[in-house]
Structures are given as structure tokens and as C-alpha cells.
Design an enzyme around this catalytic site. Sequence first.
Site, mmCIF file in Angstrom:
data_model
loop_
_atom_site.group_PDB
_atom_site.id
_atom_site.type_symbol
_atom_site.label_atom_id
_atom_site.label_comp_id
_atom_site.label_asym_id
_atom_site.label_seq_id
_atom_site.Cartn_x
_atom_site.Cartn_y
_atom_site.Cartn_z
ATOM 1 N N GLN A 185 11.379 -0.315 5.608
ATOM 2 C CA GLN A 185 10.812 0.747 4.357
ATOM 3 C C GLN A 185 12.130 1.347 3.776
ATOM 4 O O GLN A 185 12.684 2.176 4.525
ATOM 5 C CB GLN A 185 10.054 1.683 5.077
ATOM 6 N N GLY A 226 0.027 6.807 2.344
ATOM 7 C CA GLY A 226 0.727 5.593 2.446
ATOM 8 C C GLY A 226 1.967 5.407 1.617
ATOM 9 O O GLY A 226 2.371 6.369 0.612
ATOM 10 N N HIS A 227 2.582 4.251 1.737
ATOM 11 C CA HIS A 227 4.091 4.092 0.912
ATOM 12 C C HIS A 227 3.814 3.712 -0.273
ATOM 13 O O HIS A 227 2.697 3.168 -0.719
ATOM 14 C CB HIS A 227 4.713 3.116 1.974
ATOM 15 N N ASN A 228 4.571 4.324 -1.260
ATOM 16 C CA ASN A 228 4.593 4.027 -2.623
ATOM 17 C C ASN A 228 3.443 4.633 -3.225
ATOM 18 O O ASN A 228 3.103 4.272 -4.544
ATOM 19 C CB ASN A 228 4.592 2.685 -2.930
ATOM 20 N N SER A 246 0.421 2.169 -2.207
ATOM 21 C CA SER A 246 0.719 1.946 -3.703
ATOM 22 C C SER A 246 -0.436 2.421 -4.487
ATOM 23 O O SER A 246 -0.619 2.096 -5.609
ATOM 24 C CB SER A 246 0.842 0.658 -3.932
#
Lengths: 328, 328, 328
Positions: A185, A226-228, A246
Site C-alpha cells: 500500500q 478502506g483504502h482509496n 475505493s
Amino acid sequence: MSLQLVQIMEVLGGTLEQGDPAMEIQAIASLEDAGPQDFSFLSNPKLQAQMLASKAGCIAVSAQMQEQARQRGGAYLVVDNPYLYFARLTQLWRKHHAIRPVPAGIHPSAVVEEGAIVHPSASIGPLCHVASGAVIGADSVLTSRVTVGADCVLGERVLVQPGAVIGGDGFGFANERGRWIKIEQLGGVQIGDDVEIGSNTCIDRGALRDTIIANGVKIDNQVQIGHNVEIGEHSAMAGCVGIAGSAKIGRQCTIGGAGMILGHLEIADNVHISAATVVSRSIRQPGQYTGFFPIDDNGSWEKNAATLKHLHALRDRIKALEQTQKNG
Amino acid sequence: MSLQLVQIMEVLGGTLEQGDPAMEIQAIASLEDAGPQDFSFLSNPKLQAQMLASKAGCIAVSAQMQEQARQRGGAYLVVDNPYLYFARLTQLWRKHHAIRPVPAGIHPSAVVEEGAIVHPSASIGPLCHVASGAVIGADSVLTSRVTVGADCVLGERVLVQPGAVIGGDGFGFANERGRWIKIEQLGGVQIGDDVEIGSNTCIDRGALRDTIIANGVKIDNQVQIGHNVEIGEHSAMAGCVGIAGSAKIGRQCTIGGAGMILGHLEIADNVHISAATVVSRSIRQPGQYTGFFPIDDNGSWEKNAATLKHLHALRDRIKALEQTQKNG
Amino acid sequence: MSLQLVQIMEVLGGTLEQGDPAMEIQAIASLEDAGPQDFSFLSNPKLQAQMLASKAGCIAVSAQMQEQARQRGGAYLVVDNPYLYFARLTQLWRKHHAIRPVPAGIHPSAVVEEGAIVHPSASIGPLCHVASGAVIGADSVLTSRVTVGADCVLGERVLVQPGAVIGGDGFGFANERGRWIKIEQLGGVQIGDDVEIGSNTCIDRGALRDTIIANGVKIDNQVQIGHNVEIGEHSAMAGCVGIAGSAKIGRQCTIGGAGMILGHLEIADNVHISAATVVSRSIRQPGQYTGFFPIDDNGSWEKNAATLKHLHALRDRIKALEQTQKNG
């Protein structure tokens, strides 16, 4: 602890229509709990009856509720927005009485790595960890046991409750013949100004780009981001919410407790998701959206849940009945 | 930060069908975000249109997508599995550029009790706590503010994100005339090799036996794993999942975000549970299983949820209609 | 580690109807796992067959199961309540063998602020933070990395698992033209005696009054308890539960894992909420309540979920069919 009504009005405004400005307010309380030395407020016209029965020393009301407040007999203050007035009063109260003061600087038990940038007015509380490359802006506060990872940037006046983790790894793996291969990441987290982040909430770093939390966003406890993910300005989410990787949430949205937003979805501005609702498709129109199974006594639930598994078949039987009736 | 294409290929393989091996790659990016100095990948043939429109300097594609990649005009690399190639490239990228390097050894702020065994190649980050009797294997990493309780064993290359708790007490009580009497949790936690554990995730110690997380399991943030749970090799679970005590999950299973597995159930190998689904019975067959209330606008949901409480009665009315029709 | 049967009986009672009181017990185990040196128990008459097949050295049974225990042939002990006996035996076992002993006093890595009051018999574990004005009662234990905020009071024998946060800010804001204005959280948290609080669980401080957790309440991991919640004596809640602000839970209630209680509701005494159930209205009657979508294979779920969105319309079609049939 006390404040005179006149001291409150000097800072927050309002018109004392009835009562003594020299009155000493000893606490802020709900209509129900307030006693003769306490300040209360009527935020919802539906609570009129509670206001009439309240023993509060002074009540803040809107202009429309003035007549009812007069009937009650005690002191009252006319203000533009009683709930907002109450919010500002809690701020004044805390500041005036130095309740839980927040010292600028870094607590000796905190670990701030070389290469982290902490504004001198920021407060890094006990047992926090700020990694190299992190940036903490002016007047921001990490209360206690907060982790801010490398390359995560917090704006100004960000308030982070205990145990929160900003910049843990996002959850990304490629599958190779049944085994998970880690996708490192490489992104960070960008948090704007005036954001609040709840206790034990997690905001993951992005995979390639950054995860972004815009200005004025308020996040309750135990939330997972979460990521993004991107969250637009002034959106708010209650406890136990999960936002998968995302997802892109608009501005001024609200998400009720334990609401779940699946990955890669887009939520327009001004969307309101009810508690415990799973958002499984993008939402393009503002409005209120809901989806949770209604609670019932266990026996009724069991019958209905069992029948639910045949719902599609029941629809077909209704169709058949309609057809037969029509033909008959 | 940059890497030449040829440097990437030396480590990860692939065939450069079009383009200059000396090209300097400056970032890894999605098809959409990538610019002329960036490396991207086409993992899903459905994203062909995005690939054709991408400004990426170089794109990794599978052999089947070669023709389309040629049409785009820029550099492209043919590889066996583009997503896997991307994963390995993120690993190479992080290592090559020494992004967030992980030092072996114990951070001075960490508390490692006497009687804990920490492999010299392991990394115990700031403000972690490793209790007496715990074992941390080679190349394992406790990032920041992780607790590993007594008699909990982590294998090799285990990566634990900030705030995780391994070896808190399981939740066990006997009821004595309305009061709860604690069942002391005498087991530990065994974690295999190559396991990842997310931020603020909890894995409880067993009551009598150990809780077991097998090799290669990947666990996201805010996950709760109860006592005596067993999770089979290479299973993965997304954020906010809960697994109640004594549940036994097979190998290569996946559980979507906020999925909940009730206690004492068994889940076979290769079972995939959708997000927000409650598993209330054992699952013996591989496959995809789902159960969450579909989201709707609030008004429609209210009507349907209210009707749902009468679903069983509706089924009886359909039966009666069928009977009458048949008899008529 | 071992204990003679007679040593166990001296402390916990029970009548050895068959077997040698000098027998050395080497472990406590389930009926299934127990070997010839282990102690087990039959808590549920439905597990008779397992008991008959068990290799346990000695089994605790109730008087009603005596005959069956005799048939098995090995040692057995008749006790009032085998599950309770088991619970107490785990306590004896842990104490006798000094498993994970808990030292009184404050670990040198903990931060206890000036103005906090910690009873000398309490244990403040590694990397805990106790703020000024907090009170920790006799024999209470903060295990590891626990935060107790200002003006939060813990009674006696309170056990707090790692990572828990007591006294983070409640989530309260007033909206001013689209921006959120913080309502300072001026209350604290009051926790009674004999309460257990799970790993990474959060209990927020009240807005004006205190959040209250009564005596004997047991709270599992990852639970979120909002501001001004009140939980009555001896209630228990499993992992991932969320209780929104100002909800009032009665005495001796249980809430299954991931159950969600919405704000400002009241739950009567002796109410049992099933796992993953959303409580969206007050509950006045004792009983078991449930509401979650039943799991199904994904294809069936998709059909039924799609049909569910037309359930209200289906009801109308059934009505119409009934009307036509009646008229026909």
C-alpha cells in the site's frame, strides 16, 4: 462551576425576554433533567409539553416558541437556533471552566519519529505514535493512544479520539494459485481541516493514491474506512460504519450506525443512509435510503424468514392465480 | 523515485512487446490515473476501453489482450497474470525505494515482558506490548500499538497492523441466579506463517484449547474473532467481520465486509460469504452465500418491511386462493 | 500443572460417586477433547452420547445424569450445576497455577495523570493511560493499552481487556448551514462493580450526564456504546454490538453479536436480542427478538431480494385476487 446569563449572552447573543440576567447558571441540562439553576433548550417544537413541565432555570427557545416559553413562567432566552446555541454554550462552558484542557506539544510518552512534522500548537497525547513523514496541522489533537502512519497528513483543528489508527495498510492481495500475494500500500491518507475521528476508528492508507477525508467530516467510533475511499466535505458517519475500498461519498451525506458501503461505489451529495443499511449499488440521487430486516418476536421472525426463502416462488404462484382467474 | 522497465523485468519477468526497456517508470497507477511516466496494468478484460484511453507509459497485459494493447500504441508488457504482476511490482517498488522500512528489533517504547520470545529478525514497533510466554517468529512485524498476550504464538512473516489485540480473554460466563460467573480463558492463540492481521482487529485466546489461525490467512481491520475459532489456510476476511466462538472456517474461504459467523458453526473449504451476511447454520458445500436486506428509498423500504412481518400470513392466503380456485 | 480431585472438591464441593479422590487432574477439557487425566463436565443433557463416548478422567454431572455417568464407567462427580462448577474450576485452576498473574500497581510504562485516583490493589497494565480525574476501584484491572478518560469512574473488580477506550467523546454536533458544530461532551462514564469490558470496545462519555454501566455487566470485544447510554445490572452483550446514544437497556438482558440498538430507545429487563438484529423501536416486554435476513445461496438470495422490493405490491395483488374470487 457557574456562568451568569449575562456572561453567556455576551458571547453567544440571544434576547432574555423574561428573567434576571444576573442569574447564575450551574449546569447545562436536558429539559427533563434541568433544575432551577440549570440552562436548557427547546430544539424540537414537539417537546413543548416537556418544556412546560421543565424545572430549568432558563430555557433557550426560538422566536416561534416564545409564547409557550412565556406560559411556563421561568426565564427564557430567544435565539435563532436553540440547538446550535446549546452546542456553542457547551463550547463556552468547557473553555470557561477549563474542563479537560488540552496542552499544546508532545506528551513525553508519545513517540514522534524523526521526519514527522507536528505544528507547535498541536497536541500529541499520551502514548500516541506519529511516524516519519506524517504531518499534524495547527491546533490538531491526538488525544491518547492514536497512531498516525507515515505520509499521513492531518489538517488544522483535527480531533482524533483514543485508539484511532490513521494509515494502517489497506487490504489488498492478488491471488496466486490459492495464496494471497500482498499488494504493498504505497499511498497515504489526507485529512482536511475540522475533521473529528472517533475512538478506535481506522482509516487505511491508499494502495497507489491517497485516501481522502475532506474538510469538516465527522466520524464516530469503531468506523472502518478502506483504502482509496474519498469522503466529501461535511459528511458525517455514526459508530460501526464500514466503507469498503475505493468508495466515493459525496458532500453533506450522513450514514447511520453500522451502515455499510460496499467497494468502488459512488454516493452523491446529500444522501442519507439509515442505520444498519448495506449500500450495494451507487446512489445518484439525494434522499434517504434504508434496508434492514425489521425486528420481530423470535417466533414470528422464524416463520417470516423461512417464508422469505420462497418469496420468488410465491410471486410466481400469484401470477398463476391471476392468469387462471383471468382465463376463468 | 523511479525504476527502468528493464530493472522491473529483470526481477519480475514479462516480455516487452512494444516500447523502450530503458524507459524510466516514476509511479504505479490505475489505468485512469496513469500518466506517460507511469506503469499500469489491465487485470480485467472488461476494462479494455479504459486501457485504450489510458495515458500510461507502459501497461502490463495478458497474452489474450496483446492485440488490444498494440492498438493503444504505447509500451506494453505481456505477463502471465497482470494483477499478480502488479502486486509483485508494488513489493519491488517499496523495497527498491526503501519506503517505510521496517527495522528488526524492539522499539525502545515497546514493552516486551520477561519470558517472551522474540526472533531477532522480528520487528516490535512503538508502544507494542508482548506479554510473558508470547512467541514472535522470524521476520514478523508488530507495526505500532499491538498487544500480544501471554502464550500467544505468531509464526514467521506475520504482519500485524496498529492497534490489533491478540490474546484478549474470550467471552465466557456461566449464569448463577442472574449473575455472570467468569470462565477463565486458559487457552492461547496460535497464528501460522504469512498471516496478516488488520488494524484494531481482535483475536481472543481460547477457553481451554487455543484459537487457531492457519498459514496464509489475511484478516482486515476491526475484525472480531472469538475464542476457539479455527480458520483454515489462505482464507481471507474483510473489514468488520465477526466470527463467534468455536466457529470453524475452512481453507480458501472469503468473508465479505461485516459478514457475521455465529458460534459453533462449520464452514467448508472454498465457501464465499457475501458482505453483511449472517451465517446462522453450518455450510457444507462450496459456493457463494448471501443474505442482506436490499437497500431501497426509505419510503419503499418502510412499506415492504411492514409487509414482511405478514409474509407467512400472505403465504397462507395464497394457499387458500389456490385451494378455492382448484375447488371452484 | 495438576490438581487432585480432592483438592478441587475441598474448594468447590461436589460428591465423588465413582472414582479415586487422589486422582491427579492435568487439564480441563471438553467431553470430546478430554483424555484420561482430564476433567470434563456435562452441562447439557443433549450431549449424553458425547459423555458416554468421552475419555475424560472425571466428569461433573447433575444429579439427573447420575445414572448415565455411572454407565460410562469412569470417575464422576455430582454437582448442582455442572457448567457453573466448570466456571469455578477454571478460576481455581488459574489461581492455583498462577497462570497470567496480575500484579497490583501501576506498570512503569503506563501513564497515570496527576489527579487520577487508583486503588492500591488495582492493576494498571503496560501502556495504559488514566487521565486526571479518573477513578479506578479496588481489584480492578486495566490489562494492556487501555485508555480511561477524565472523570470516568470504574468500580471494584472491573476487568478491562486490551485496547478498550472508556470516556472518548460522544458523537454530538449541531448543524449550522451544512457545517457540524461540536457539542462538547461534558459528562463522564460510571462503571459499576464486577464489570468486564472487551478488547477494543469503546464506551463514550455522556454529553451532559454520565454514561452508566451498572454492576455485573459483561461486554465483549469491539462493542460501541454511545453517550448517555444506560445498561442495567447483569446484562451481557457479545462482540461487535453497537448501542447508539441515550439508549436505555434493562437488567439481565442479552444482546447477540453485532446486534444494533438505535438511539433513545428503551429495552425492558430480561429482553434477549438475537445476533445481527437491529432494534429500531423500544421493547417493553421480556422475550427473544430477532431480525436478520436469512442466508441463502447467492442465486436464490438475488431472486428473493429482488422480489422483496415488490412485496407490498404483491400483497395488493393478493387482496385483489381475494376480492375477485369473493365476487366471482
